[in-house]
Scaffold this motif. Sequence first.
Motif, PDB file in Angstrom:
ATOM      1  N   SER A   2       0.705  -1.237   0.332  1.00  0.00           N
ATOM      2  CA  SER A   2      -0.223  -0.022  -0.148  1.00  0.00           C
ATOM      3  C   SER A   2       0.877   1.178  -0.402  1.00  0.00           C
ATOM      4  O   SER A   2       1.931   0.808   0.337  1.00  0.00           O
ATOM      5  N   GLU A   3       0.450   2.377  -0.710  1.00  0.00           N
ATOM      6  CA  GLU A   3       0.780   4.138  -0.249  1.00  0.00           C
ATOM      7  C   GLU A   3       1.327   4.000   0.654  1.00  0.00           C
ATOM      8  O   GLU A   3       1.993   4.732   1.445  1.00  0.00           O
ATOM      9  N   THR A   4       1.077   3.597   1.980  1.00  0.00           N
ATOM     10  CA  THR A   4       0.951   3.876   3.438  1.00  0.00           C
ATOM     11  C   THR A   4       2.473   3.297   3.859  1.00  0.00           C
ATOM     12  O   THR A   4       3.583   3.874   4.283  1.00  0.00           O
ATOM     13  N   PHE A   5       3.066   2.500   3.178  1.00  0.00           N
ATOM     14  CA  PHE A   5       4.105   1.622   3.814  1.00  0.00           C
ATOM     15  C   PHE A   5       5.484   2.083   2.698  1.00  0.00           C
ATOM     16  O   PHE A   5       6.207   2.251   2.825  1.00  0.00           O
ATOM     17  N   ALA A  10       6.819   7.715  11.377  1.00  0.00           N
ATOM     18  CA  ALA A  10       7.036   6.653  12.938  1.00  0.00           C
ATOM     19  C   ALA A  10       6.837   6.574  13.137  1.00  0.00           C
ATOM     20  O   ALA A  10       5.621   7.237  13.999  1.00  0.00           O
ATOM     21  N   MET A  11       6.277   4.879  14.147  1.00  0.00           N
ATOM     22  CA  MET A  11       5.633   4.476  14.631  1.00  0.00           C
ATOM     23  C   MET A  11       5.744   3.687  15.539  1.00  0.00           C
ATOM     24  O   MET A  11       7.895   3.213  15.282  1.00  0.00           O
ATOM     25  N   SER A  12       5.486   3.200  16.581  1.00  0.00           N
ATOM     26  CA  SER A  12       5.754   1.998  17.518  1.00  0.00           C
ATOM     27  C   SER A  12       5.044   1.326  18.167  1.00  0.00           C
ATOM     28  O   SER A  12       3.718   1.409  17.910  1.00  0.00           O
ATOM     29  N   VAL A  13       5.175   0.529  18.315  1.00  0.00           N
ATOM     30  CA  VAL A  13       4.616  -1.111  18.793  1.00  0.00           C
ATOM     31  C   VAL A  13       5.234  -1.900  19.929  1.00  0.00           C
ATOM     32  O   VAL A  13       6.432  -2.333  20.205  1.00  0.00           O
ATOM     33  N   LEU A  14       4.311  -2.293  20.785  1.00  0.00           N
ATOM     34  CA  LEU A  14       4.672  -3.046  22.122  1.00  0.00           C
ATOM     35  C   LEU A  14       4.251  -4.406  22.073  1.00  0.00           C
ATOM     36  O   LEU A  14       3.176  -4.429  21.853  1.00  0.00           O
ATOM     37  N   VAL A  15       4.880  -5.206  21.922  1.00  0.00           N
ATOM     38  CA  VAL A  15       3.836  -6.679  21.826  1.00  0.00           C
ATOM     39  C   VAL A  15       4.233  -7.884  23.343  1.00  0.00           C
ATOM     40  O   VAL A  15       5.376  -7.384  24.220  1.00  0.00           O
ATOM     41  N   VAL A  16       2.893  -7.949  24.209  1.00  0.00           N
ATOM     42  CA  VAL A  16       2.906  -8.261  25.283  1.00  0.00           C
ATOM     43  C   VAL A  16       2.359  -9.623  25.464  1.00  0.00           C
ATOM     44  O   VAL A  16       1.605 -10.374  24.786  1.00  0.00           O
ATOM     45  N   ASP A  17       3.451 -10.861  25.546  1.00  0.00           N
ATOM     46  CA  ASP A  17       3.792 -12.394  25.394  1.00  0.00           C
ATOM     47  C   ASP A  17       4.501 -12.496  26.472  1.00  0.00           C
ATOM     48  O   ASP A  17       5.202 -12.299  26.174  1.00  0.00           O
ATOM     49  N   ASP A  18       3.768 -13.680  27.385  1.00  0.00           N
ATOM     50  CA  ASP A  18       4.632 -15.060  27.927  1.00  0.00           C
ATOM     51  C   ASP A  18       5.513 -15.398  27.801  1.00  0.00           C
ATOM     52  O   ASP A  18       6.536 -16.388  28.254  1.00  0.00           O
ATOM     53  N   GLU A  19       5.443 -15.912  26.203  1.00  0.00           N
ATOM     54  CA  GLU A  19       6.132 -16.837  25.160  1.00  0.00           C
ATOM     55  C   GLU A  19       7.603 -16.148  24.968  1.00  0.00           C
ATOM     56  O   GLU A  19       7.022 -15.199  23.881  1.00  0.00           O
ATOM     57  N   SER A  20       9.041 -17.209  25.023  1.00  0.00           N
ATOM     58  CA  SER A  20       9.586 -15.994  24.927  1.00  0.00           C
ATOM     59  C   SER A  20      10.238 -15.886  23.339  1.00  0.00           C
ATOM     60  O   SER A  20      10.550 -14.903  22.487  1.00  0.00           O
ATOM     61  N   GLY A  21       9.112 -17.074  22.595  1.00  0.00           N
ATOM     62  CA  GLY A  21       9.804 -17.697  20.849  1.00  0.00           C
ATOM     63  C   GLY A  21       8.825 -16.496  19.814  1.00  0.00           C
ATOM     64  O   GLY A  21       9.393 -15.767  19.339  1.00  0.00           O
ATOM     65  N   MET A  22       8.129 -16.307  20.649  1.00  0.00           N
ATOM     66  CA  MET A  22       6.687 -15.643  19.694  1.00  0.00           C
ATOM     67  C   MET A  22       7.350 -14.182  20.270  1.00  0.00           C
ATOM     68  O   MET A  22       6.877 -13.275  18.824  1.00  0.00           O
ATOM     69  N   ARG A  23       7.709 -13.949  21.179  1.00  0.00           N
ATOM     70  CA  ARG A  23       8.224 -12.312  21.647  1.00  0.00           C
ATOM     71  C   ARG A  23       9.721 -11.888  20.577  1.00  0.00           C
ATOM     72  O   ARG A  23       9.219 -11.576  19.581  1.00  0.00           O
ATOM     73  N   GLU A 127      -2.942   2.312   9.186  1.00  0.00           N
ATOM     74  CA  GLU A 127      -3.822   2.833   7.336  1.00  0.00           C
ATOM     75  C   GLU A 127      -3.731   3.384   8.976  1.00  0.00           C
ATOM     76  O   GLU A 127      -4.471   4.629   8.410  1.00  0.00           O
ATOM     77  N   ARG A 128      -4.965   2.758   9.627  1.00  0.00           N
ATOM     78  CA  ARG A 128      -6.438   3.405  10.368  1.00  0.00           C
ATOM     79  C   ARG A 128      -5.381   5.119  11.210  1.00  0.00           C
ATOM     80  O   ARG A 128      -5.891   5.840  11.178  1.00  0.00           O
ATOM     81  N   ARG A 129      -4.542   4.475  11.769  1.00  0.00           N
ATOM     82  CA  ARG A 129      -4.159   5.295  12.723  1.00  0.00           C
ATOM     83  C   ARG A 129      -3.212   6.133  11.686  1.00  0.00           C
ATOM     84  O   ARG A 129      -3.323   7.739  11.651  1.00  0.00           O
ATOM     85  N   LEU A 130      -2.804   6.202  10.735  1.00  0.00           N
ATOM     86  CA  LEU A 130      -2.012   7.575  10.046  1.00  0.00           C
ATOM     87  C   LEU A 130      -3.356   7.921   9.291  1.00  0.00           C
ATOM     88  O   LEU A 130      -3.716   9.365   9.015  1.00  0.00           O
TER      89      LEU A 130
END
Length: 454
Positions: A2-5, A10-23, A127-130
């Motif tokens: 998409s045009e967005t990418f 500049a955007m940020s993301v936080l992943v919260v998961d107790d499985e180290s492999g998934m993180r 896309e929604r956030r932009l």
Amino acid sequence: MSETFQNPTAMSVLVVDDESGMRSFLKKALARRFTLVEVAGSVEEAEQLRSRCHFDLLIVDISLPGRDGIEWHEALDLDTRRSDVIFMTGFADMDTAIRALRAGAADFILKPFRLEQMMQSVDRCIERRLLRRENLMLRREMAHSHPNTIIGNSANLMEVKEVIRRVAPTNSVVLIEGESGTGKELVARSLHQLSGRSGSFVAVNCGSIAPELLESELFGHVAGAFTGARGAREGLFSFANGGTIFLDEIGEMPLQMQTALLRVLEQRTIRPVGSEKELPVDVRVVAATNRELLAEVDAGRFRRDLYYRLNVLNITIPALRERPDDVVDLVHHFTRQLAAELGVREVAWSHEDLQVMQNYDWPGNIRELRNLVERCLLLGKPPAEYWRSQEANDAPAMAGGEGYPVEMALKEVERLHVLKVVEEQQGNKSAAARVLGVSRKTLDRKFKEWGLSE
């Protein structure tokens, strides 16, 4: 793609998961989309990260050790900087899905999932956030396209208006000081309106952008400046070229960015992230703070040279309790404005209502007054009646079940009410501040006035 990418922001993301492999898996995959990717294995780790910076997107496993991911999300601050959230779970059922959607989830993904499925959900969120960012800027410009009006005719407010009138036509930097909720952005907009500058007014809250992303937000970046920067992007200083940029909460700006800002003020040029070329800009800078900046300078949290560069012209906005004569005018203004916005009948408040509001201390200043008027219009209760009902509801725990004595001073009623709300929130002042409709800093100031420990 998409045009967005092709032209990412500049955007940020936080992943919260107790499985180290998934993180690890998601951190590597998301680095292609985001400037900042952080991971946490528990709610406690996530809270520590959120206390340091804002995240545009949260990807949260529902089954977390010690606390349900949905319950945690429901307890987060519901303010204008609220993060989008994608929930993950390996044990899906209809009730859980409904809970997630009610909690405001952007998506609900069942483990195990294909990477493509997750990336499609992430792309939709970006896309929604932009789009929201662009719409918000347009709405703000449209909402403030009419002349800005500062309501009130008290002596100390008239002094502020006179200073605005005198300094607006200049290009000098202005520092606006005042408590939270006093109307610092309105003053900044008035300065721009009266300046005659043809460019846009751009407002930036320095405390709402992650420190790692602030430089790119303000100055822009070139393609390849950092991971995910596949195209060049203009910063907010460029958008404000020919106009005014309002740097709100300047005391929250990291020291490294303070150095960069000082250079901009002195050289009148900006350097996009990753570029070796400086670009000239014609931007009038107006900054604002509710902190004591000199105290911040002495504590080593704010550059002394930047402070003096910003403090060329100073406008200090008086707190609402210092100009009670303006309360009635503000009440009438907000009543007319909010009645039209909410589609409810405009009411004429009684002398008792106006007197009660004039005598109140207003720790949240004009913002708190506006919230009260809106609440009373929606509930159909005059302010005096609303306060009596609040006191009656709180009285059993606060005054032995007999309510507040009629001879008790309003400030003492305020103190008891605040302490009760803090107690009900198990001492969590941030949660109490949200219930009271004031900022955390205002609550800390009240506790200091009352001689109570932090």
